[in-house]
Design a protein around this motif. Sequence first.
Motif, PDB file in Angstrom:
ATOM      1  N   LYS A 163      20.165   4.741 -31.891  1.00 15.33           N
ATOM      2  CA  LYS A 163      19.521   3.894 -30.891  1.00 15.33           C
ATOM      3  C   LYS A 163      18.651   2.825 -31.543  1.00 15.33           C
ATOM      4  CE  LYS A 163      19.454   6.721 -26.731  1.00 15.33           C
ATOM      5  NZ  LYS A 163      18.646   7.154 -25.568  1.00 15.33           N
ATOM      6  N   GLN A 164      18.632   1.662 -30.908  1.00 15.93           N
ATOM      7  CA  GLN A 164      17.763   0.580 -31.346  1.00 15.93           C
ATOM      8  C   GLN A 164      16.413   0.707 -30.648  1.00 15.93           C
ATOM      9  OE1 GLN A 164      18.927  -1.479 -33.830  1.00 15.93           O
ATOM     10  NE2 GLN A 164      20.619  -0.005 -33.723  1.00 15.93           N
ATOM     11  N   VAL A 165      15.417  -0.012 -31.161  1.00 12.80           N
ATOM     12  CA  VAL A 165      14.053   0.102 -30.645  1.00 12.80           C
ATOM     13  C   VAL A 165      13.993  -0.138 -29.140  1.00 12.80           C
ATOM     14  CG1 VAL A 165      11.749  -0.922 -30.710  1.00 12.80           C
ATOM     15  CG2 VAL A 165      12.960  -0.474 -32.841  1.00 12.80           C
ATOM     16  N   ALA A 166      14.711  -1.130 -28.667  1.00  9.76           N
ATOM     17  CA  ALA A 166      14.664  -1.478 -27.243  1.00  9.76           C
ATOM     18  C   ALA A 166      15.221  -0.370 -26.352  1.00  9.76           C
ATOM     19  CB  ALA A 166      15.446  -2.765 -27.001  1.00  9.76           C
ATOM     20  N   GLU A 167      16.013   0.544 -26.914  1.00 13.44           N
ATOM     21  CA  GLU A 167      16.624   1.620 -26.131  1.00 13.44           C
ATOM     22  C   GLU A 167      15.791   2.900 -26.123  1.00 13.44           C
ATOM     23  OE1 GLU A 167      21.251   1.422 -26.805  1.00 13.44           O
ATOM     24  OE2 GLU A 167      20.220   1.201 -28.735  1.00 13.44           O
ATOM     25  N   ILE A 168      14.771   2.954 -26.957  1.00 14.98           N
ATOM     26  CA  ILE A 168      14.021   4.198 -27.143  1.00 14.98           C
ATOM     27  C   ILE A 168      12.999   4.386 -26.035  1.00 14.98           C
ATOM     28  CG2 ILE A 168      12.348   5.357 -28.664  1.00 14.98           C
ATOM     29  CD1 ILE A 168      13.895   4.115 -31.012  1.00 14.98           C
ATOM     30  N   GLU A 169      13.017   5.588 -25.434  1.00 12.22           N
ATOM     31  CA  GLU A 169      12.125   5.872 -24.313  1.00 12.22           C
ATOM     32  C   GLU A 169      11.307   7.148 -24.510  1.00 12.22           C
ATOM     33  OE1 GLU A 169      14.724   6.065 -20.974  1.00 12.22           O
ATOM     34  OE2 GLU A 169      15.043   3.888 -20.870  1.00 12.22           O
ATOM     35  N   THR A 170      11.935   8.219 -24.939  1.00 13.06           N
ATOM     36  CA  THR A 170      11.268   9.519 -24.978  1.00 13.06           C
ATOM     37  C   THR A 170      10.536   9.736 -26.306  1.00 13.06           C
ATOM     38  OG1 THR A 170      13.157  10.696 -25.947  1.00 13.06           O
ATOM     39  CG2 THR A 170      13.117  10.427 -23.542  1.00 13.06           C
ATOM     40  N   ASP A 171       9.633  10.723 -26.306  1.00  8.64           N
ATOM     41  CA  ASP A 171       8.940  11.078 -27.540  1.00  8.64           C
ATOM     42  C   ASP A 171       9.919  11.602 -28.590  1.00  8.64           C
ATOM     43  OD1 ASP A 171       6.486  10.302 -26.620  1.00  8.64           O
ATOM     44  OD2 ASP A 171       5.721  12.323 -26.238  1.00  8.64           O
ATOM     45  N   LEU A 172      10.961  12.305 -28.149  1.00 11.72           N
ATOM     46  CA  LEU A 172      11.965  12.801 -29.085  1.00 11.72           C
ATOM     47  C   LEU A 172      12.650  11.640 -29.795  1.00 11.72           C
ATOM     48  CD1 LEU A 172      13.684  15.056 -30.310  1.00 11.72           C
ATOM     49  CD2 LEU A 172      15.204  14.874 -28.319  1.00 11.72           C
ATOM     50  N   GLU A 173      13.027  10.619 -29.043  1.00  5.19           N
ATOM     51  CA  GLU A 173      13.677   9.450 -29.650  1.00  5.19           C
ATOM     52  C   GLU A 173      12.725   8.711 -30.578  1.00  5.19           C
ATOM     53  OE1 GLU A 173      16.692   8.628 -25.846  1.00  5.19           O
ATOM     54  OE2 GLU A 173      14.843   7.470 -26.096  1.00  5.19           O
ATOM     55  N   LYS A 174      11.462   8.615 -30.194  1.00  6.27           N
ATOM     56  CA  LYS A 174      10.460   7.970 -31.059  1.00  6.27           C
ATOM     57  C   LYS A 174      10.296   8.742 -32.358  1.00  6.27           C
ATOM     58  CE  LYS A 174       7.887   6.291 -27.032  1.00  6.27           C
ATOM     59  NZ  LYS A 174       6.660   6.469 -26.209  1.00  6.27           N
ATOM     60  N   LEU A 175      10.266  10.060 -32.253  1.00  8.31           N
ATOM     61  CA  LEU A 175      10.122  10.905 -33.440  1.00  8.31           C
ATOM     62  C   LEU A 175      11.295  10.723 -34.397  1.00  8.31           C
ATOM     63  CD1 LEU A 175       8.863  13.307 -35.029  1.00  8.31           C
ATOM     64  CD2 LEU A 175      10.218  14.819 -33.552  1.00  8.31           C
ATOM     65  N   VAL A 176      12.509  10.822 -33.873  1.00  6.54           N
ATOM     66  CA  VAL A 176      13.693  10.752 -34.720  1.00  6.54           C
ATOM     67  C   VAL A 176      13.849   9.361 -35.327  1.00  6.54           C
ATOM     68  CG1 VAL A 176      16.209  10.978 -34.762  1.00  6.54           C
ATOM     69  CG2 VAL A 176      14.823  12.599 -33.453  1.00  6.54           C
ATOM     70  N   TYR A 177      13.574   8.320 -34.529  1.00  9.49           N
ATOM     71  CA  TYR A 177      13.644   6.953 -35.063  1.00  9.49           C
ATOM     72  C   TYR A 177      12.655   6.785 -36.216  1.00  9.49           C
ATOM     73  CZ  TYR A 177      13.427   1.866 -35.349  1.00  9.49           C
ATOM     74  OH  TYR A 177      13.455   0.571 -35.807  1.00  9.49           O
ATOM     75  N   THR A 178      11.445   7.311 -36.046  1.00 11.05           N
ATOM     76  CA  THR A 178      10.416   7.180 -37.075  1.00 11.05           C
ATOM     77  C   THR A 178      10.813   7.928 -38.338  1.00 11.05           C
ATOM     78  OG1 THR A 178       8.719   7.018 -35.353  1.00 11.05           O
ATOM     79  CG2 THR A 178       7.964   7.519 -37.580  1.00 11.05           C
ATOM     80  N   MET A 179      11.341   9.139 -38.181  1.00 17.13           N
ATOM     81  CA  MET A 179      11.751   9.916 -39.346  1.00 17.13           C
ATOM     82  C   MET A 179      12.879   9.229 -40.105  1.00 17.13           C
ATOM     83  SD  MET A 179      11.590  13.872 -38.032  1.00 17.13           S
ATOM     84  CE  MET A 179      11.604  14.491 -39.708  1.00 17.13           C
ATOM     85  N   LYS A 180      13.747   8.564 -39.367  1.00 16.89           N
ATOM     86  CA  LYS A 180      14.917   7.955 -40.001  1.00 16.89           C
ATOM     87  C   LYS A 180      14.605   6.595 -40.628  1.00 16.89           C
ATOM     88  CE  LYS A 180      19.792   6.981 -39.137  1.00 16.89           C
ATOM     89  NZ  LYS A 180      20.938   7.083 -38.191  1.00 16.89           N
ATOM     90  N   THR A 181      13.652   5.855 -40.082  1.00 17.50           N
ATOM     91  CA  THR A 181      13.514   4.447 -40.492  1.00 17.50           C
ATOM     92  C   THR A 181      12.161   4.052 -41.079  1.00 17.50           C
ATOM     93  OG1 THR A 181      12.712   3.677 -38.332  1.00 17.50           O
ATOM     94  CG2 THR A 181      15.105   3.838 -38.623  1.00 17.50           C
ATOM     95  N   LEU A 182      11.135   4.893 -40.954  1.00 17.35           N
ATOM     96  CA  LEU A 182       9.788   4.474 -41.353  1.00 17.35           C
ATOM     97  C   LEU A 182       9.743   3.887 -42.755  1.00 17.35           C
ATOM     98  CD1 LEU A 182       6.697   4.356 -40.906  1.00 17.35           C
ATOM     99  CD2 LEU A 182       6.587   6.689 -41.815  1.00 17.35           C
ATOM    100  N   HIS A 183      10.363   4.543 -43.714  1.00 19.06           N
ATOM    101  CA  HIS A 183      10.255   4.155 -45.120  1.00 19.06           C
ATOM    102  C   HIS A 183      11.122   2.953 -45.492  1.00 19.06           C
ATOM    103  CE1 HIS A 183      13.411   7.120 -44.563  1.00 19.06           C
ATOM    104  NE2 HIS A 183      14.007   6.686 -45.648  1.00 19.06           N
ATOM    105  N   THR A 184      11.932   2.462 -44.542  1.00 19.97           N
ATOM    106  CA  THR A 184      12.790   1.311 -44.848  1.00 19.97           C
ATOM    107  C   THR A 184      12.528   0.109 -43.946  1.00 19.97           C
ATOM    108  OG1 THR A 184      14.526   2.163 -43.379  1.00 19.97           O
ATOM    109  CG2 THR A 184      14.636   2.807 -45.693  1.00 19.97           C
ATOM    110  N   THR A 185      11.610   0.247 -42.989  1.00 17.93           N
ATOM    111  CA  THR A 185      11.362  -0.827 -42.017  1.00 17.93           C
ATOM    112  C   THR A 185      10.372  -1.843 -42.571  1.00 17.93           C
ATOM    113  OG1 THR A 185      11.730   0.712 -40.185  1.00 17.93           O
ATOM    114  CG2 THR A 185      10.584  -1.341 -39.665  1.00 17.93           C
ATOM    115  N   GLU A 186      10.692  -3.115 -42.418  1.00 17.10           N
ATOM    116  CA  GLU A 186       9.781  -4.177 -42.839  1.00 17.10           C
ATOM    117  C   GLU A 186       8.561  -4.215 -41.914  1.00 17.10           C
ATOM    118  OE1 GLU A 186      10.122  -5.989 -45.494  1.00 17.10           O
ATOM    119  OE2 GLU A 186      12.118  -5.242 -46.045  1.00 17.10           O
TER     120      GLU A 186
END
Length: 289
Positions: A163-186
């Motif tokens: 999912k892309q940022v604009a599609e994220i709604e739930t805390d679960l999606e926020k958690l998984v997005y953060t775990m997957k992308t935090l260290h590579t996001t500008e």
Amino acid sequence: METGVYIPIISDYGFKATFGNEADSLFLRTALQALIKSDTPIREVHFDKNAFEALTIDSRSGIFDLACTDENGSQFIVEMQLGLAPHFVQRMKFYALHKFNTVVERGEFDYANLPKIYAIAILAKSILSTAHFHTVANLRSETGEIIDSQLTFITVELAKFNKQVAEIETDLEKLVYTMKTLHTTESTQYPAFWNEEWLKRAIDELDTRKMTPEERAYFARVTAANAEAVKAEKLKIQEAEERKEIAVKTETVKKMLTVSQLSVEDIANFSNTSIDFVLAIKQNLQTGK
């Protein structure tokens, strides 16, 4: 695993600094609530020390990270797996059933009043045949009806989350997005939800710019140790594959020696082995070894 400004949550250091932060459990409590898809906030957690000490010897490609209990007695086991692990489900069953047996053996509960146990696996790779990134499994009948929900297995496969940022709604999606992308996001692309208190506190723990000299030294030691462990694990896998290949070639040569009239040279050529290898097996057959 490349690291920019932020240390990856899915690293050993990152997981312990966020999920395992005993001084501030807001992130852990919110993450657990999201992972089990509960509408009831988890207000307290107690970290279970040495819950599985000496039970397993694992490389850093698989990290047993956390065992804790909430204010209602529900128990959580959380493990991170970075590499491929086709038998990971069996390992989670082992952890969960060990916890189950420990609870029963203490005599603190009877079978009618057992606490809920959640075995949570967060995987960098995909191992299940399911399509969704988040899987909840209980004991069910052949028609899908729940027989028992006291023991729940939860699997998150980061590789399946797209999912892309604009599609994220739930805390679960926020958690998984953060775990997957935090260290590579500008820094110019940080999503607004990273300012939510539970995520902001966790992200601050992973900001290399805010680390003390002692924290930097510890991070360097952990990173080096993990790299060595992963290297050793890869070597073990390579050696196991080589042993398997030798066993297959040995059986092939044995069959060719016993059922064909081929020369030693031809057998070596067909089996992709050396003449000495074939001769050694031939001698063993002749001597009955």
